[in-house]
Design an enzyme around this catalytic site. Structure first.
Site, PDB file in Angstrom:
ATOM      1  N   ASP A 207       1.038  -0.934   0.097  1.00  0.00           N
ATOM      2  CA  ASP A 207      -0.040   0.258  -0.316  1.00  0.00           C
ATOM      3  C   ASP A 207       0.724   1.441  -0.079  1.00  0.00           C
ATOM      4  O   ASP A 207       0.457   2.080   0.020  1.00  0.00           O
ATOM      5  CB  ASP A 207      -0.826   0.049   1.309  1.00  0.00           C
ATOM      6  CG  ASP A 207      -2.498  -0.471   0.757  1.00  0.00           C
ATOM      7  OD1 ASP A 207      -2.595  -0.420  -0.257  1.00  0.00           O
ATOM      8  OD2 ASP A 207      -3.219  -0.980   1.619  1.00  0.00           O
ATOM      9  N   LYS A 210      -0.343   4.754  -1.523  1.00  0.00           N
ATOM     10  CA  LYS A 210      -1.904   5.196  -0.468  1.00  0.00           C
ATOM     11  C   LYS A 210      -0.813   7.006   0.079  1.00  0.00           C
ATOM     12  O   LYS A 210      -1.606   7.871   0.273  1.00  0.00           O
ATOM     13  CB  LYS A 210      -1.574   4.694   1.060  1.00  0.00           C
ATOM     14  CG  LYS A 210      -3.296   4.048   0.631  1.00  0.00           C
ATOM     15  CD  LYS A 210      -3.306   2.838   2.072  1.00  0.00           C
ATOM     16  CE  LYS A 210      -4.719   2.308   1.940  1.00  0.00           C
ATOM     17  NZ  LYS A 210      -4.909   1.048   3.009  1.00  0.00           N
ATOM     18  N   HIS A 235      -4.056   4.337  -5.876  1.00  0.00           N
ATOM     19  CA  HIS A 235      -2.890   4.015  -4.813  1.00  0.00           C
ATOM     20  C   HIS A 235      -2.102   2.744  -5.283  1.00  0.00           C
ATOM     21  O   HIS A 235      -0.745   2.457  -5.505  1.00  0.00           O
ATOM     22  CB  HIS A 235      -3.607   3.613  -3.637  1.00  0.00           C
ATOM     23  CG  HIS A 235      -3.629   2.631  -3.460  1.00  0.00           C
ATOM     24  ND1 HIS A 235      -4.894   2.281  -3.525  1.00  0.00           N
ATOM     25  CD2 HIS A 235      -3.399   0.933  -2.990  1.00  0.00           C
ATOM     26  CE1 HIS A 235      -5.434   0.537  -2.784  1.00  0.00           C
ATOM     27  NE2 HIS A 235      -4.270   0.379  -2.424  1.00  0.00           N
ATOM     28  N   HIS A 283      -2.405  -5.723  -5.991  1.00  0.00           N
ATOM     29  CA  HIS A 283      -2.852  -6.234  -4.725  1.00  0.00           C
ATOM     30  C   HIS A 283      -5.044  -6.426  -4.918  1.00  0.00           C
ATOM     31  O   HIS A 283      -4.968  -6.911  -3.542  1.00  0.00           O
ATOM     32  CB  HIS A 283      -2.282  -6.544  -3.604  1.00  0.00           C
ATOM     33  CG  HIS A 283      -2.177  -4.630  -3.022  1.00  0.00           C
ATOM     34  ND1 HIS A 283      -1.733  -4.423  -3.883  1.00  0.00           N
ATOM     35  CD2 HIS A 283      -3.306  -3.980  -1.644  1.00  0.00           C
ATOM     36  CE1 HIS A 283      -2.425  -2.746  -3.003  1.00  0.00           C
ATOM     37  NE2 HIS A 283      -3.158  -2.548  -2.012  1.00  0.00           N
ATOM     38  N   HIS A 284      -5.078  -5.398  -5.250  1.00  0.00           N
ATOM     39  CA  HIS A 284      -6.632  -5.531  -5.425  1.00  0.00           C
ATOM     40  C   HIS A 284      -7.027  -6.049  -6.610  1.00  0.00           C
ATOM     41  O   HIS A 284      -8.451  -5.960  -6.584  1.00  0.00           O
ATOM     42  CB  HIS A 284      -7.258  -4.478  -5.023  1.00  0.00           C
ATOM     43  CG  HIS A 284      -6.925  -3.386  -4.072  1.00  0.00           C
ATOM     44  ND1 HIS A 284      -7.374  -3.897  -2.928  1.00  0.00           N
ATOM     45  CD2 HIS A 284      -5.942  -2.257  -3.660  1.00  0.00           C
ATOM     46  CE1 HIS A 284      -6.933  -3.582  -1.598  1.00  0.00           C
ATOM     47  NE2 HIS A 284      -5.727  -2.329  -2.254  1.00  0.00           N
ATOM     48  N   ASP A 312      -4.516  -9.293   3.054  1.00  0.00           N
ATOM     49  CA  ASP A 312      -4.735  -7.828   3.215  1.00  0.00           C
ATOM     50  C   ASP A 312      -6.017  -7.376   4.096  1.00  0.00           C
ATOM     51  O   ASP A 312      -6.074  -7.271   5.005  1.00  0.00           O
ATOM     52  CB  ASP A 312      -3.694  -6.995   1.847  1.00  0.00           C
ATOM     53  CG  ASP A 312      -4.112  -5.712   2.063  1.00  0.00           C
ATOM     54  OD1 ASP A 312      -4.090  -5.063   3.112  1.00  0.00           O
ATOM     55  OD2 ASP A 312      -5.506  -4.764   0.985  1.00  0.00           O
TER      56      ASP A 312
HETATM   57  P1  C2E Z   1      -7.879  -1.483   3.672  1.00  0.00           P
HETATM   58  O1  C2E Z   1      -8.560  -0.576   4.734  1.00  0.00           O
HETATM   59  O2  C2E Z   1      -6.360  -1.739   3.964  1.00  0.00           O
HETATM   60  O3  C2E Z   1      -9.023  -2.180   2.982  1.00  0.00           O
HETATM   61  C1  C2E Z   1      -7.952  -3.163   2.165  1.00  0.00           C
HETATM   62  C2  C2E Z   1      -9.228  -4.275   1.471  1.00  0.00           C
HETATM   63  O4  C2E Z   1      -9.768  -4.966   2.775  1.00  0.00           O
HETATM   64  C3  C2E Z   1      -9.936  -3.679   0.943  1.00  0.00           C
HETATM   65  O5  C2E Z   1      -9.754  -3.202  -0.961  1.00  0.00           O
HETATM   66  C4  C2E Z   1     -11.461  -4.007   0.707  1.00  0.00           C
HETATM   67  O6  C2E Z   1     -11.104  -5.839  -0.596  1.00  0.00           O
HETATM   68  C5  C2E Z   1     -10.949  -4.857   2.186  1.00  0.00           C
HETATM   69  N1  C2E Z   1     -12.221  -4.295   3.026  1.00  0.00           N
HETATM   70  C6  C2E Z   1     -11.812  -3.932   3.573  1.00  0.00           C
HETATM   71  N2  C2E Z   1     -13.305  -3.666   5.034  1.00  0.00           N
HETATM   72  C7  C2E Z   1     -13.657  -3.923   4.144  1.00  0.00           C
HETATM   73  C8  C2E Z   1     -15.399  -4.785   4.913  1.00  0.00           C
HETATM   74  O7  C2E Z   1     -15.100  -3.611   5.765  1.00  0.00           O
HETATM   75  N3  C2E Z   1     -15.844  -5.168   3.684  1.00  0.00           N
HETATM   76  C9  C2E Z   1     -15.732  -5.996   3.462  1.00  0.00           C
HETATM   77  N4  C2E Z   1     -15.985  -6.915   2.097  1.00  0.00           N
HETATM   78  N5  C2E Z   1     -14.248  -6.412   3.178  1.00  0.00           N
HETATM   79  C10 C2E Z   1     -13.080  -4.909   3.807  1.00  0.00           C
HETATM   80  P2  C2E Z   1     -10.898  -1.578  -1.375  1.00  0.00           P
HETATM   81  O8  C2E Z   1     -12.263  -2.520  -1.063  1.00  0.00           O
HETATM   82  O9  C2E Z   1     -10.499  -2.106  -2.634  1.00  0.00           O
HETATM   83  O10 C2E Z   1     -10.052  -0.425  -0.174  1.00  0.00           O
HETATM   84  C11 C2E Z   1      -8.651  -0.292  -0.224  1.00  0.00           C
HETATM   85  C12 C2E Z   1      -8.402   0.983   0.183  1.00  0.00           C
HETATM   86  O11 C2E Z   1      -9.409   1.767  -0.117  1.00  0.00           O
HETATM   87  C13 C2E Z   1      -8.920   0.365   2.039  1.00  0.00           C
HETATM   88  O12 C2E Z   1      -7.466  -0.206   2.210  1.00  0.00           O
HETATM   89  C14 C2E Z   1      -9.160   1.766   2.470  1.00  0.00           C
HETATM   90  O13 C2E Z   1      -8.195   2.450   2.543  1.00  0.00           O
HETATM   91  C15 C2E Z   1     -10.390   2.843   1.903  1.00  0.00           C
HETATM   92  N6  C2E Z   1     -11.468   2.515   1.192  1.00  0.00           N
HETATM   93  C16 C2E Z   1     -12.128   1.197   0.822  1.00  0.00           C
HETATM   94  N7  C2E Z   1     -13.523   1.849   0.887  1.00  0.00           N
HETATM   95  C17 C2E Z   1     -13.605   2.776   1.564  1.00  0.00           C
HETATM   96  C18 C2E Z   1     -14.910   3.920   2.587  1.00  0.00           C
HETATM   97  O14 C2E Z   1     -15.619   3.247   2.371  1.00  0.00           O
HETATM   98  N8  C2E Z   1     -14.534   4.380   3.755  1.00  0.00           N
HETATM   99  C19 C2E Z   1     -13.059   5.019   3.140  1.00  0.00           C
HETATM  100  N9  C2E Z   1     -12.590   5.913   4.251  1.00  0.00           N
HETATM  101  N10 C2E Z   1     -11.409   4.341   2.679  1.00  0.00           N
HETATM  102  C20 C2E Z   1     -12.218   3.456   1.484  1.00  0.00           C
HETATM  103 FE    FE Z   2      -4.447  -1.560  -1.000  1.00  0.00          FE
END
Ligand code: C2E
Ligand code: FE
Ligand code: SIN
Ligand code: SIN
Length: 387
Positions: A207, A210, A235, A283-284, A312
């Site tokens: 990451d 970021k 990112h 990674h996504h 992750d």
């Molecule tokens: P991160 O917080 O490190 O989350 C990494 C990945 O974990 C996410 O990739 C997602 O695949 C999974 N993940 C995290 N929390 C949840 C959850 O509550 N439910 C599910 N089903 N999966 C979850 P993703 O979605 O591509 O997000 C990448 C990054 O984008 C996240 O890294 C975070 O920094 C940001 N992000 C994603 N959704 C939100 C959001 O709703 N609000 C905010 N402020 N940031 C978000």
């Molecule tokens: Fe990521």
């Protein structure tokens, strides 16, 4: 220290004659005379000598066979052996040299010859011992330096990964846990150990991109709008760029002044950074092709990224984020298993389950410390690793 020499001959008379010849050396040589080759073999297996002389013609255990046995032992391999042979035994002499004899002497032996030969082999042995000692010292030094370099490299990688997460995950050992979890999952997949170690080292940088995402989005307390999500998705490419761009410029200078060998080593590729760049970019991606940024699917997603993805996401689910609370393990595992075949590679998921006890231990040992969260000022972990 006196030099120790063993003389083996089946004839007591010969041994007595040798002892008389070498009487003048008694204060600098410690000499043992044995007339039974089997007894000599016993002694030679547990005692180290600076030199050995063997009679070729002995009953029961012949000189050449004893020589061969000595050369096969750890303790005797480097001990110089002088063979006493009859004048005409050319074939025997050749055999003795082939078996590792240091020198040959014709019987009957003259005192001057014997002393000269023994002095020579003893001097040689002394140099060899000195060299061996210096080599093992050098090897130890190199090992120490290698461990230091390895540790320092890993610490820089971890702290760089943490820096990238500092704004949205400031209590965290997340990046270190992801590296450790990737390692145990990759081991459960039976992947090559060098690959596993590179993955362990590289995954914490997934990451790093970021760093290029604005606070308003990264630290937003609620769900992202579609426009914000589009920016968040950048990112991956930002991370890849940080890890690949300017490579030529770096290479131009990092070998400056170094010896040619080091110059060519630094101008070749760096497997750790190469893998980290691939992981940052992919990674996504999702197994079914619905991920970002390239919509890759299946095996087109590098295995290192398929592994990092599950580590992750599982760790993110179990952790607090600005936009979510920490979920318990049951809920986190349910979300992960619901996404097998869509988000996650089924084989990698299987390995993740196999490694789950180790994954739990990693979460336990590298837990996040509330002490550093803005909302808490104490840490009640029994043995906090976060200090
Ligand atoms: P991160 O917080 O490190 O989350 C990494 C990945 O974990 C996410 O990739 C997602 O695949 C999974 N993940 C995290 N929390 C949840 C959850 O509550 N439910 C599910 N089903 N999966 C979850 P993703 O979605 O591509 O997000 C990448 C990054 O984008 C996240 O890294 C975070 O920094 C940001 N992000 C994603 N959704 C939100 C959001 O709703 N609000 C905010 N402020 N940031 C978000
Ligand atoms: Fe990521
Ligand atoms: C999700 O955020 O995708 C699901 C959350 C949950 O089921 O706990
Ligand atoms: C591999 O690519 O080495 C096998 C693991 C997998 O494809 O999930």
């Amino acid at each position: 220290m006196k030099k120790s020499i063993l003389f083996v001959d089946d004839s007591r008379q010969v041994l007595d004659a040798l002892a008389r010849m070498l009487q003048t050396k008694r204060d600098i040589w410690s000499m043992t005379f044995v007339d039974d080759p089997l007894e000599a073999w016993e002694i030679l297996q547990s005692t180290s000598f600076d030199a050995v002389t063997l009679d070729v013609n002995m009953p029961v255990l012949r000189g050449l066979e004893l020589l061969e046995r000595i050369k096969k032992t750890e303790i005797g391999r480097d001990v110089p052996v002088v063979m006493l042979t009859g004048l005409g035994d050319r074939h025997l002499k050749r055999q003795a040299l082939d078996l590792g004899a240091a020198d040959l002497l014709n019987k009957p032996v003259e005192a001057e010859d014997l002393i000269a030969r023994l002095q020579n082999v003893l001097r040689l042995k002394e140099y060899e011992d000195l060299l061996k000692h210096e080599n093992s010292w050098l090897e130890r030094k190199i090992q120490e330096r290698t461990v230091e370099l390895y540790r320092s490299r890993q610490e820089v990688v971890w702290r760089l990964g943490k820096a990238a997460e500092h704004r949205d995950n400031d209590t965290g050992n997340h990046v270190i846990r992801v590296g450790c979890m990737c390692r145990v999952i990759a081991e459960a997949l039976d992947l090559d150990s060098e690959f596993v170690e590179t993955l362990f080292a590289a995954a914490p940088l997934h990451d790093i991109g970021k760093i290029g995402i604005p606070d308003a989005i990264l630290m937003k307390q609620g769900p992202l709008s579609e426009a914000e999500r589009q920016i968040m998705m950048r990112h991956c490419r930002i991370g890849e760029r940080i890890l690949t761009e300017n490579a030529a410029a770096l290479r131009l200078f990092d070998g400056d002044g170094a010896v040619p060998e080091i110059r060519s080593a630094v101008s070749s590729r760096n497997p750790l950074i190469d893998m980290a760049a691939r992981i940052a970019l992919t990674h996504h991606e999702k197994w079914d092709g619905t991920g970002y940024p390239q919509s890759l699917s299946g095996d087109a997603i590098p295995i290192e990224a398929r592994i990092t993805a599950i580590a992750d996401v599982f760790d993110a689910l179990m952790s607090v984020r600005p936009y979510k609370v920490a979920f318990d393990e049951r809920r986190s595992l349910a979300i992960v298993s619901d996404s097998v075949g869509t988000h996650f590679d089924p084989l990698v998921y299987e390995a993740f389950l196999k490694a789950l006890p180790r994954v739990r231990r990693i979460r336990e040992q590298l837990r996040d410390c509330p002490r550093y969260s803005p909302h808490e000022d104490h840490c009640d972990a029994p043995d906090p690793v976060c200090r």
